[in-house]
Design a protein around this motif. Structure first.
Motif, PDB file in Angstrom:
ATOM      1  N   SER A 166      13.493   0.819  16.246  1.00 15.74           N
ATOM      2  CA  SER A 166      12.828   2.116  16.329  1.00 15.74           C
ATOM      3  C   SER A 166      11.402   2.026  15.801  1.00 15.74           C
ATOM      4  O   SER A 166      11.186   1.502  14.692  1.00 15.74           O
ATOM      5  CB  SER A 166      13.599   3.156  15.513  1.00 15.74           C
ATOM      6  N   PRO A 167      10.429   2.554  16.549  1.00 16.48           N
ATOM      7  CA  PRO A 167       9.041   2.555  16.051  1.00 16.48           C
ATOM      8  C   PRO A 167       8.872   3.429  14.814  1.00 16.48           C
ATOM      9  O   PRO A 167       7.907   3.277  14.065  1.00 16.48           O
ATOM     10  CB  PRO A 167       8.239   3.099  17.244  1.00 16.48           C
ATOM     11  N   GLU A 168       9.809   4.355  14.567  1.00 15.31           N
ATOM     12  CA  GLU A 168       9.728   5.245  13.410  1.00 15.31           C
ATOM     13  C   GLU A 168       9.731   4.473  12.092  1.00 15.31           C
ATOM     14  O   GLU A 168       9.169   4.919  11.093  1.00 15.31           O
ATOM     15  CB  GLU A 168      10.904   6.223  13.433  1.00 15.31           C
ATOM     16  N   TYR A 169      10.372   3.293  12.115  1.00 18.06           N
ATOM     17  CA  TYR A 169      10.530   2.536  10.877  1.00 18.06           C
ATOM     18  C   TYR A 169       9.618   1.309  10.806  1.00 18.06           C
ATOM     19  O   TYR A 169       9.849   0.401  10.035  1.00 18.06           O
ATOM     20  CB  TYR A 169      12.002   2.169  10.674  1.00 18.06           C
ATOM     21  N   ARG A 170       8.578   1.321  11.635  1.00 21.68           N
ATOM     22  CA  ARG A 170       7.461   0.385  11.462  1.00 21.68           C
ATOM     23  C   ARG A 170       6.282   1.218  11.016  1.00 21.68           C
ATOM     24  O   ARG A 170       5.582   1.831  11.817  1.00 21.68           O
ATOM     25  CB  ARG A 170       7.145  -0.376  12.746  1.00 21.68           C
ATOM     26  N   VAL A 171       6.077   1.283   9.706  1.00 22.69           N
ATOM     27  CA  VAL A 171       5.144   2.249   9.149  1.00 22.69           C
ATOM     28  C   VAL A 171       3.842   1.570   8.717  1.00 22.69           C
ATOM     29  O   VAL A 171       3.826   0.395   8.335  1.00 22.69           O
ATOM     30  CB  VAL A 171       5.775   2.987   7.944  1.00 22.69           C
ATOM     31  N   THR A 172       2.759   2.330   8.775  1.00 22.07           N
ATOM     32  CA  THR A 172       1.481   1.853   8.256  1.00 22.07           C
ATOM     33  C   THR A 172       1.555   1.857   6.730  1.00 22.07           C
ATOM     34  O   THR A 172       2.035   2.821   6.121  1.00 22.07           O
ATOM     35  CB  THR A 172       0.338   2.749   8.728  1.00 22.07           C
ATOM     36  N   ALA A 173       1.114   0.792   6.125  1.00 19.69           N
ATOM     37  CA  ALA A 173       1.216   0.651   4.674  1.00 19.69           C
ATOM     38  C   ALA A 173      -0.059   0.016   4.144  1.00 19.69           C
ATOM     39  O   ALA A 173      -0.979  -0.319   4.898  1.00 19.69           O
ATOM     40  CB  ALA A 173       2.439  -0.197   4.325  1.00 19.69           C
ATOM     41  N   ARG A 204       2.385   0.158  -0.615  1.00 18.30           N
ATOM     42  CA  ARG A 204       2.484   1.623  -0.638  1.00 18.30           C
ATOM     43  C   ARG A 204       2.584   2.138   0.795  1.00 18.30           C
ATOM     44  O   ARG A 204       1.828   1.715   1.673  1.00 18.30           O
ATOM     45  CB  ARG A 204       1.250   2.223  -1.320  1.00 18.30           C
ATOM     46  N   PHE A 205       3.531   3.048   1.021  1.00 17.05           N
ATOM     47  CA  PHE A 205       3.728   3.566   2.376  1.00 17.05           C
ATOM     48  C   PHE A 205       4.289   4.982   2.299  1.00 17.05           C
ATOM     49  O   PHE A 205       4.778   5.427   1.255  1.00 17.05           O
ATOM     50  CB  PHE A 205       4.678   2.663   3.170  1.00 17.05           C
ATOM     51  N   SER A 206       4.221   5.685   3.420  1.00 14.30           N
ATOM     52  CA  SER A 206       4.790   7.027   3.528  1.00 14.30           C
ATOM     53  C   SER A 206       5.861   7.041   4.595  1.00 14.30           C
ATOM     54  O   SER A 206       5.741   6.368   5.635  1.00 14.30           O
ATOM     55  CB  SER A 206       3.702   8.054   3.874  1.00 14.30           C
ATOM     56  N   LEU A 207       6.912   7.803   4.342  1.00 17.00           N
ATOM     57  CA  LEU A 207       8.006   7.938   5.300  1.00 17.00           C
ATOM     58  C   LEU A 207       8.503   9.373   5.218  1.00 17.00           C
ATOM     59  O   LEU A 207       8.833   9.859   4.123  1.00 17.00           O
ATOM     60  CB  LEU A 207       9.131   6.954   4.970  1.00 17.00           C
ATOM     61  N   HIS A 208       8.525  10.045   6.364  1.00 22.78           N
ATOM     62  CA  HIS A 208       8.970  11.436   6.446  1.00 22.78           C
ATOM     63  C   HIS A 208       8.209  12.326   5.465  1.00 22.78           C
ATOM     64  O   HIS A 208       8.779  13.204   4.813  1.00 22.78           O
ATOM     65  CB  HIS A 208      10.486  11.546   6.182  1.00 22.78           C
ATOM     66  N   GLY A 209       6.907  12.054   5.328  1.00 26.22           N
ATOM     67  CA  GLY A 209       6.065  12.900   4.503  1.00 26.22           C
ATOM     68  C   GLY A 209       6.082  12.594   3.017  1.00 26.22           C
ATOM     69  O   GLY A 209       5.388  13.252   2.236  1.00 26.22           O
ATOM     70  N   GLN A 210       6.860  11.603   2.587  1.00 28.86           N
ATOM     71  CA  GLN A 210       6.929  11.233   1.178  1.00 28.86           C
ATOM     72  C   GLN A 210       6.335   9.837   0.972  1.00 28.86           C
ATOM     73  O   GLN A 210       6.486   8.963   1.825  1.00 28.86           O
ATOM     74  CB  GLN A 210       8.378  11.238   0.687  1.00 28.86           C
ATOM     75  N   GLU A 211       5.670   9.642  -0.157  1.00 26.13           N
ATOM     76  CA  GLU A 211       5.057   8.354  -0.450  1.00 26.13           C
ATOM     77  C   GLU A 211       5.970   7.522  -1.339  1.00 26.13           C
ATOM     78  O   GLU A 211       6.587   8.024  -2.276  1.00 26.13           O
ATOM     79  CB  GLU A 211       3.706   8.551  -1.143  1.00 26.13           C
ATOM     80  N   TYR A 212       6.054   6.214  -1.024  1.00 25.20           N
ATOM     81  CA  TYR A 212       6.899   5.293  -1.790  1.00 25.20           C
ATOM     82  C   TYR A 212       6.119   4.007  -2.043  1.00 25.20           C
ATOM     83  O   TYR A 212       5.077   3.756  -1.438  1.00 25.20           O
ATOM     84  CB  TYR A 212       8.181   4.960  -1.009  1.00 25.20           C
ATOM     85  N   ARG A 213       6.661   3.190  -2.942  1.00 25.75           N
ATOM     86  CA  ARG A 213       6.092   1.868  -3.167  1.00 25.75           C
ATOM     87  C   ARG A 213       7.208   0.861  -3.346  1.00 25.75           C
ATOM     88  O   ARG A 213       8.308   1.187  -3.817  1.00 25.75           O
ATOM     89  CB  ARG A 213       5.180   1.851  -4.390  1.00 25.75           C
ATOM     90  N   LEU A 214       6.935  -0.369  -2.928  1.00 26.94           N
ATOM     91  CA  LEU A 214       7.860  -1.486  -3.107  1.00 26.94           C
ATOM     92  C   LEU A 214       7.072  -2.648  -3.701  1.00 26.94           C
ATOM     93  O   LEU A 214       6.079  -3.095  -3.113  1.00 26.94           O
ATOM     94  CB  LEU A 214       8.479  -1.906  -1.763  1.00 26.94           C
TER      95      LEU A 214
END
Length: 311
Positions: A166-173, A204-214
Motif C-alpha cells: 500500500s502506498p499509504e505506508y510509504r511515508v515521507t520522513a 521522524r515521520f507523520s502517519l494519519h496526522g500524528q508525528e512519530y519518531r523511530l
C-alpha cells in the motif's frame, strides 16, 4: 519601483531559489513493482543455504574454537565432513588451522594455516559441503556465524505472509541526527544477552496526522530500525519487525547521499518491514524493539507472523 528595490528583490528571489534548491530532496515515489520484487528477494534469501533458516549459530567468538563432527569439537556440526577446523582470535585477525580435508575458503582449498583479517563487511566464507562459516568484525570482537543447508528450520520452510502492498505506508520522513547520539538497550530473544548500541539519530515521520519518531542505528551500508506497533499483539511478530534501509536504495534522493551527521529527507517504507531471524529459527537471538520504538499505532504493512498456511 526603484532600480535598487528591483535589484534587492531579484537577489532575494535568486537566493531563495538557491537555498530551497539545496534542500529540496526528491525521494523516489512508491512503486508496487518494487515492493513485489523486494518480497521475492526476501523469500529467495530466506530459503538459501546462507539465509536466516539455515543459521544454526551466531554470536561473539571465543578466543579459540574448533568445529567438526566429533564430540571433542567445541562447536559440533553433525553435517561436517572430514577433519575438524580450529579458529584462534588474535586481535582482529583469525588464524584458521585445518589439516587436509574438504574445507574451502571462497571456493579454493583451505591451506593448513591461514590468517583472515576481519572487517565489518568481511565477505570471506569457509565452506564444508552444506556448512558455511562467516566471521566478521562486530564492535571490538569477532562475530561468528554458522549456516547449515540441511538445518531443520530450512527443511520445514513454508511461505511467508504479507499485508497487501500500500502506498499509504510509504511515508515521507526525515533523518534527524543527534550530535551526542542516543543510548539504546536491546533485550534479545531466546535467552540472548542484552545488546547496547548507540543510535546517532532518529527518523521522524507523520502517519494519519500524528508525528512519530523511530531511533535507528547505522551500519556501513544501511540504516537499521527495530520497532513494534499495535499489530504486534495480533498479526505481526510480537518481539519486533525490522526496517533495513540501504543508503543506495530508493529511500533516498540519489542526488543527496545519506550522511548520518546531516538532516536528510527520505522515505520510510513499512511495506518492507520484515521479521527478524528468530521469527523463523530458534537457534538465533534477535533484538527486541526497545520502549522508544514501540509505536502506539497499528501499521498493517509488511511481513506478518511466520505461520503454517493451515493457521
Amino acid at each position: 519601483m526603484s532600480l535598487r528595490r528591483i535589484a534587492v528583490a531579484v537577489i532575494f528571489l535568486l537566493s531563495t531559489i538557491a537555498i530551497s534548491g539545496c534542500h529540496r530532496n526528491q525521494v523516489p515515489p512508491y512503486s508496487e513493482t518494487e515492493e513485489m520484487q523486494f518480497r521475492a528477494d526476501e523469500a529467495r534469501e530466506l530459503a538459501g543455504p546462507r539465509g536466516d533458516l539455515a543459521l544454526i549459530r551466531s554470536g561473539l567468538m571465543e578466543t579459540s574454537v574448533s568445529l567438526g563432527k566429533d564430540e571433542g569439537s567445541s562447536i559440533r556440526l553433525p553435517n561436517w565432513s572430514g577433519p575438524p577446523l580450529s579458529l584462534t582470535l588474535h586481535g582482529m585477525d583469525v588464524v584458521v588451522e585445518h589439516s587436509e580435508g574438504n574445507a574451502l575458503l571462497d571456493g579454493k582449498p583451505l591451506v593448513q594455516r591461514q590468517v583472515l583479517l576481519l572487517t565489518e563487511l568481511s565477505q570471506q566464507w569457509i565452506t564444508n559441503g552444506g556448512i558455511s562459516l562467516r566471521i566478521h568484525k562486530e564492535g571490538q570482537g569477532a562475530w561468528l556465524q554458522v549456516f547449515d543447508a540441511k538445518s531443520e528450520p530450512l527443511q520445514s520452510l513454508h511461505p511467508l505472509h504479507y499485508y497487501a502492498p500500500s502506498p499509504e505506508y510509504r511515508v515521507t520522513a526525515e533523518w534527524i541526527p543527534l550530535p551526542k547520539g542516543y543510548h539504546l538497550t536491546y533485550h534479545r530473544t531466546n535467552g540472548g544477552n542484552d545488546l547496547a548500541q548507540n543510535a546517532p539519530g532518529y527518523v521522524r515521520f507523520s502517519l494519519h496526522g500524528q508525528e512519530y519518531r523511530l531511533y535507528a542505528t547505522t551500519y556501513p551500508d544501511m540504516l537499521f530500525v527495530v520497532f513494534r506497533d499495535l499489530t504486534s499483539k495480533t498479526e505481526t511478530y510480537p518481539a519486533a519487525r525490522y526496517l533495513e534501509i540501504p543508503y543506495n536504495s530508493h529511500a533516498f534522493d540519489p542526488k543527496h547521499p545519506f550522511d548520518p551527521a546531516k538532516r536528510t529527507k527520505m522515505a520510510l517504507d513499512f511495506n518492507q518491514a520484515v521479521n527478524p531471524a528468530c521469527a523463523y529459527n530458534p537457534n538465533t537471538h534477535c533484538p527486541i524493539a526497545p520502549p522508544e520504538n514501540r509505536l502506539p499505532v497499528a501499521i498493517p504493512a509488511g511481513e506478518k507472523r511466520y505461520t503454517p498456511e493451515s493457521e
